[in-house]
Design an enzyme around this catalytic site. Structure first.
Site, PDB file in Angstrom:
ATOM      1  CE  LYS A 212       1.780  12.607  11.596  1.00  0.00           C
ATOM      2  NZ  LYS A 212       1.500  11.125  12.318  1.00  0.00           N
ATOM      3  NE  ARG A 246       7.787   8.004   9.364  1.00  0.00           N
ATOM      4  CZ  ARG A 246       7.090   8.899   8.578  1.00  0.00           C
ATOM      5  NH1 ARG A 246       6.176   9.816   8.802  1.00  0.00           N
ATOM      6  NH2 ARG A 246       6.994   8.466   7.258  1.00  0.00           N
TER       7      ARG A 246
END
Length: 267
Positions: A212, A246
């Site tokens: 991210k 995840r």
């Protein structure tokens, strides 16, 4: 340290606009990628057909279902659901109902059960539900997110959504603070550092910070080169109470987590 066994949730995207191109697939490669993820150590495979990256626009649920139908049918025909748990990254009733009928066991809902219809479906199949926190929606969530007290505000949100889930008969719950979903860098770092704050609910905590942009904000790095930063975040998350990670890179996470667990097994 948390009491739940750490599980790796691998990510596969059936859409062309996922921010990390290596997680996208077409149906001809689907079986290969699923088998590789299982071999690499995934406990869960999370499949989505709609991008939720900042600025992304919602997709009609019929289009979402069309994108995902073939891969779901492949999973069902090959009985992959007997080897690993499958999760649907969706908040649309039609898609969720279709996949739960084909062996999927988890709903990963970035809207945190906003839709009553999703609650009814989840309860009828008696499946696990991930309640994620997001400020606003993907189209505008990164437009200057503001909190007075991020920990207490997310805590209150979880309390309300857990009560809603229980009122529909949903008891198998996972909580996700939603790294990057309506949060700036300081918000994300605070949530990672203080993750244990949310362990009082007694539910498993999921963290998904794979590649991210917060990594890029700390040290400018292309998406393709953010694996080291991802591993640093995820190992720290496990230390602070996360038990479901995840990620896009299952094999590398499996090795890193095994080494981390070996170190922490020494008394």
């Amino acid at each position: 340290m948390q009491n739940h066994k750490t599980k790796i949730m691998g990510v596969l995207n059936a859409n062309e606009d996922s921010f990390f191109k290596n997680s996208r697939f077409d149906n001809s490669k689907a079986s290969f990628l699923i088998e590789k993820m299982i071999e690499d150590g995934a406990n869960i495979i999370d499949i989505g057909a709609v991008s939720s990256k900042p600025g992304s626009i919602a997709v009609d649920e019929d289009i979402e279902l069309l994108r995902i139908k073939d891969i779901v049918n492949i999973i069902y025909q090959n009985k992959y659901y007997e080897k690993v748990d499958f999760s649907i990254d969706s908040y649309t009733p039609k898609v969720i109902d279709y996949v739960l009928n084909k062996g999927f066991k988890i709903i990963n809902d970035i809207t945190g059960l906003q839709n009553d219809e999703v609650c009814k479906i989840a309860a009828s199949y008696n499946v696990k539900v991930v309640i994620m926190h997001m400020q606003n929606n993907p189209a505008n969530m990164q437009d200057n997110p503001i909190y007075k007290d991020i920990l207490s505000e997310i805590n209150e949100y979880f309390s309300i959504q857990i009560e809603k889930a229980k009122s529909f008969g949903i008891n198998d719950i996972v909580l996700d603070v939603g790294i990057g979903f309506g949060k700036n860098l300081e918000h994300n770092l605070t949530l990672l550092k203080k993750l244990n704050y949310f362990s009082h609910f007694g539910y498993e905590l999921l963290i998904g910070a794979s590649r991210k942009s917060m990594i890029n904000m700390i040290i400018p790095t292309s998406i393709e080169d953010r694996l080291p930063g991802t591993l640093a975040i995820h190992l720290e998350s496990i230390k602070n109470g996360a038990s479901i990670i995840r990620c896009h890179d299952v094999k590398e996470h499996f090795q890193a987590i095994k080494v981390f667990e070996a170190i922490n097994s020494i008394k």
